[in-house]
Design an enzyme around this catalytic site. Structure first.
Site, PDB file in Angstrom:
ATOM      1  N   GLU A  19      -7.115   5.081   7.536  1.00 45.93           N
ATOM      2  CA  GLU A  19      -6.682   6.459   7.272  1.00 45.93           C
ATOM      3  C   GLU A  19      -7.761   7.210   6.494  1.00 45.93           C
ATOM      4  O   GLU A  19      -7.944   8.415   6.672  1.00 45.93           O
ATOM      5  CB  GLU A  19      -5.348   6.460   6.495  1.00 45.93           C
ATOM      6  CG  GLU A  19      -4.190   6.086   7.399  1.00 45.93           C
ATOM      7  CD  GLU A  19      -2.952   5.613   6.649  1.00 45.93           C
ATOM      8  OE1 GLU A  19      -2.907   5.680   5.407  1.00 45.93           O
ATOM      9  OE2 GLU A  19      -2.022   5.156   7.339  1.00 45.93           O
ATOM     10  N   GLY A  51       1.665   2.245  10.962  1.00 48.85           N
ATOM     11  CA  GLY A  51       2.655   3.320  10.898  1.00 48.85           C
ATOM     12  C   GLY A  51       3.284   3.668  12.234  1.00 48.85           C
ATOM     13  O   GLY A  51       4.011   4.647  12.338  1.00 48.85           O
ATOM     14  N   GLU A 106      -6.205  -4.748  10.474  1.00 51.95           N
ATOM     15  CA  GLU A 106      -5.240  -3.659  10.669  1.00 51.95           C
ATOM     16  C   GLU A 106      -5.575  -2.922  11.956  1.00 51.95           C
ATOM     17  O   GLU A 106      -6.366  -1.957  11.932  1.00 51.95           O
ATOM     18  CB  GLU A 106      -5.325  -2.675   9.494  1.00 51.95           C
ATOM     19  CG  GLU A 106      -5.042  -3.304   8.153  1.00 51.95           C
ATOM     20  CD  GLU A 106      -4.210  -2.366   7.293  1.00 51.95           C
ATOM     21  OE1 GLU A 106      -3.203  -2.831   6.751  1.00 51.95           O
ATOM     22  OE2 GLU A 106      -4.549  -1.173   7.201  1.00 51.95           O
ATOM     23  N   ASN A 159       0.875  -1.181   0.000  1.00 52.27           N
ATOM     24  CA  ASN A 159       0.000   0.000   0.000  1.00 52.27           C
ATOM     25  C   ASN A 159       0.908   1.225   0.000  1.00 52.27           C
ATOM     26  O   ASN A 159       1.462   1.594   1.030  1.00 52.27           O
ATOM     27  CB  ASN A 159      -0.900  -0.010   1.243  1.00 52.27           C
ATOM     28  CG  ASN A 159      -1.720   1.266   1.360  1.00 52.27           C
ATOM     29  OD1 ASN A 159      -1.837   2.023   0.395  1.00 52.27           O
ATOM     30  ND2 ASN A 159      -2.292   1.499   2.537  1.00 52.27           N
ATOM     31  N   TRP A 160       1.036   1.819  -1.164  1.00 52.66           N
ATOM     32  CA  TRP A 160       1.964   2.959  -1.288  1.00 52.66           C
ATOM     33  C   TRP A 160       1.412   4.234  -0.666  1.00 52.66           C
ATOM     34  O   TRP A 160       2.124   5.228  -0.577  1.00 52.66           O
ATOM     35  CB  TRP A 160       2.288   3.209  -2.765  1.00 52.66           C
ATOM     36  CG  TRP A 160       3.297   2.261  -3.348  1.00 52.66           C
ATOM     37  CD1 TRP A 160       3.882   1.187  -2.730  1.00 52.66           C
ATOM     38  CD2 TRP A 160       3.856   2.320  -4.669  1.00 52.66           C
ATOM     39  NE1 TRP A 160       4.761   0.574  -3.588  1.00 52.66           N
ATOM     40  CE2 TRP A 160       4.765   1.257  -4.787  1.00 52.66           C
ATOM     41  CE3 TRP A 160       3.665   3.162  -5.761  1.00 52.66           C
ATOM     42  CZ2 TRP A 160       5.487   1.011  -5.955  1.00 52.66           C
ATOM     43  CZ3 TRP A 160       4.372   2.922  -6.925  1.00 52.66           C
ATOM     44  CH2 TRP A 160       5.283   1.860  -7.017  1.00 52.66           C
ATOM     45  N   LYS A 161       0.137   4.235  -0.325  1.00 51.58           N
ATOM     46  CA  LYS A 161      -0.503   5.446   0.207  1.00 51.58           C
ATOM     47  C   LYS A 161      -0.241   6.613  -0.767  1.00 51.58           C
ATOM     48  O   LYS A 161      -0.188   6.390  -1.975  1.00 51.58           O
ATOM     49  CB  LYS A 161      -0.009   5.744   1.619  1.00 51.58           C
ATOM     50  CG  LYS A 161      -0.093   4.512   2.524  1.00 51.58           C
ATOM     51  CD  LYS A 161       0.109   4.825   3.972  1.00 51.58           C
ATOM     52  CE  LYS A 161       0.136   3.524   4.756  1.00 51.58           C
ATOM     53  NZ  LYS A 161      -0.021   3.716   6.183  1.00 51.58           N
ATOM     54  N   SER A 182       2.695  -2.112  10.693  1.00 49.06           N
ATOM     55  CA  SER A 182       4.109  -2.157  11.080  1.00 49.06           C
ATOM     56  C   SER A 182       4.770  -3.512  10.831  1.00 49.06           C
ATOM     57  O   SER A 182       5.635  -3.936  11.605  1.00 49.06           O
ATOM     58  CB  SER A 182       4.285  -1.712  12.542  1.00 49.06           C
ATOM     59  OG  SER A 182       3.897  -0.358  12.682  1.00 49.06           O
ATOM     60  N   HIS A 210      -9.760   1.580   4.340  1.00 47.94           N
ATOM     61  CA  HIS A 210      -8.534   1.768   5.134  1.00 47.94           C
ATOM     62  C   HIS A 210      -8.810   2.802   6.224  1.00 47.94           C
ATOM     63  O   HIS A 210      -9.458   3.821   5.973  1.00 47.94           O
ATOM     64  CB  HIS A 210      -7.390   2.235   4.230  1.00 47.94           C
ATOM     65  CG  HIS A 210      -6.065   2.156   4.903  1.00 47.94           C
ATOM     66  ND1 HIS A 210      -5.692   3.043   5.885  1.00 47.94           N
ATOM     67  CD2 HIS A 210      -5.037   1.285   4.786  1.00 47.94           C
ATOM     68  CE1 HIS A 210      -4.481   2.719   6.333  1.00 47.94           C
ATOM     69  NE2 HIS A 210      -4.068   1.648   5.677  1.00 47.94           N
TER      70      HIS A 210
HETATM   71  C1  PEP Z   1      -1.180   0.298   6.083  1.00 52.78           C
HETATM   72  O1  PEP Z   1      -1.290   1.509   5.963  1.00 52.78           O
HETATM   73  O2  PEP Z   1      -1.997  -0.449   5.550  1.00 52.78           O
HETATM   74  C2  PEP Z   1      -0.056  -0.225   6.855  1.00 52.78           C
HETATM   75  C3  PEP Z   1      -0.121  -1.463   7.258  1.00 52.78           C
HETATM   76  O3  PEP Z   1       0.977   0.650   7.093  1.00 52.78           O
HETATM   77  P1  PEP Z   1       2.375   0.311   7.839  1.00 52.78           P
HETATM   78  O4  PEP Z   1       2.889  -0.970   7.265  1.00 52.78           O
HETATM   79  O5  PEP Z   1       3.242   1.477   7.527  1.00 52.78           O
HETATM   80  O6  PEP Z   1       2.046   0.185   9.293  1.00 52.78           O
END
Ligand code: PEP
Length: 250
Positions: free
Chosen positions: A97, A173, A167, A9-11, A212, A95
């Site tokens: 976010e 993050g 998640e 997931n490049w966001k 993470s 997601h």
């Molecule tokens: C995500 O945003 O889906 C995610 C898992 O981010 P990270 O790996 O940076 O925690």
């Protein structure tokens, strides 16, 4: 043994030049990869670039959101069929976010899930609890409501051959991943919840862990029986870290 699935997931990161480098490094390091499917979910403007670089490779591509409506006067939205025009096969739905910043309800997210599914895209439905909810011990209740909203609106069979990503919001993050035991326990709960309504759907469903994940903790997570792979944010922006995670899955 079922194949694992690792999704980048490049966001909202990247540009044409850096994406090209990263995708070429993905191809060099990750094709072919035994027993593991790899997907990269890019920002909308780069779907065409992903298509042109990744077609004829084993790496699939997708988007990070889609409209809940199929077509119409919805300024700024992107429909499922538009994603398909660029060869996308996966789409992240709900997601946290986005759900937090744009006040997406569970019902809205469920509608998007169905919109993706009915257009032949594989939805990756994100579910998870906040730290306060975990500390209060209500994490299963929170996740159950997210899953049950889809089941209530469309039936449990819609989960067949789709993806749910657990998640925990506190792990995204933050550098603080859920322990393998915490993740396994929630994954088992999610599979059981869906199985109690539709056994076959629960078997064909992949449940990813996201939050993470890094090359060091990936193996402990991926060996768990109900963890079918990962959704990877930060570490997907480094080809070597992402490779480490994908190799842990194999
Ligand atoms: C995500 O945003 O889906 C995610 C898992 O981010 P990270 O790996 O940076 O925690």
């Amino acid at each position: 043994m079922p194949r694992k699935l690792v999704v980048a997931n490049w966001k909202m990161h990247g540009n044409l030049a850096s994406n090209q480098q990263l995708l070429e490094a993905y191809i060099q390091k990750l094709t072919p990869l035994k027993n593991t499917d790899v997907v990269v979910c890019v920002p909308y403007p780069y779907l065409a670039q992903a298509q042109s670089i990744l077609h004829n490779t084993t790496i699939a591509w997708g988007a990070q959101n889609l409209s809940k409506d199929p077509v119409g006067a919805f300024t700024g939205e992107v429909s499922a069929s538009m994603l398909k025009d660029f060869g996308a096969t996966y789409v992240i739905i709900g997601h946290s976010e986005r759900a937090t910043a744009y006040c997406e309800s569970d019902e809205n997210i469920a509608t998007k899930f169905m919109q993706a599914k009915s257009h032949g895209l594989t939805p990756i439905l994100c579910v998870g609890e906040t730290l306060i909810e975990r500390e209060a011990g209500v994490m299963e209740m929170v996740v159950a409501k997210q899953i049950d909203t889809v089941i209530g609106m469309y039936g449990a069979d819609v989960f067949a051959n789709t993806v749910v990503s657990y998640e925990p919001i506190w792990a995204i993050g933050s550098g603080l991943a859920a322990s393998a035991a915490q993740a396994q326990s929630m994954h088992e709960f999610i599979r059981g919840r869906i199985a109690s309504a539709d056994k076959e759907a629960a078997v064909s469903l992949k449940i990813l862990y996201g939050g993470s994940v890094n090359p060091q903790n990936a193996v402990q997570l991926f060996v768990m029986p109900d963890i079918d792979g990962g959704l990877i944010g930060k570490c997907s922006l480094s080809a070597s870290e992402f490779e480490g995670i994908c190799r842990a899955a194999t």
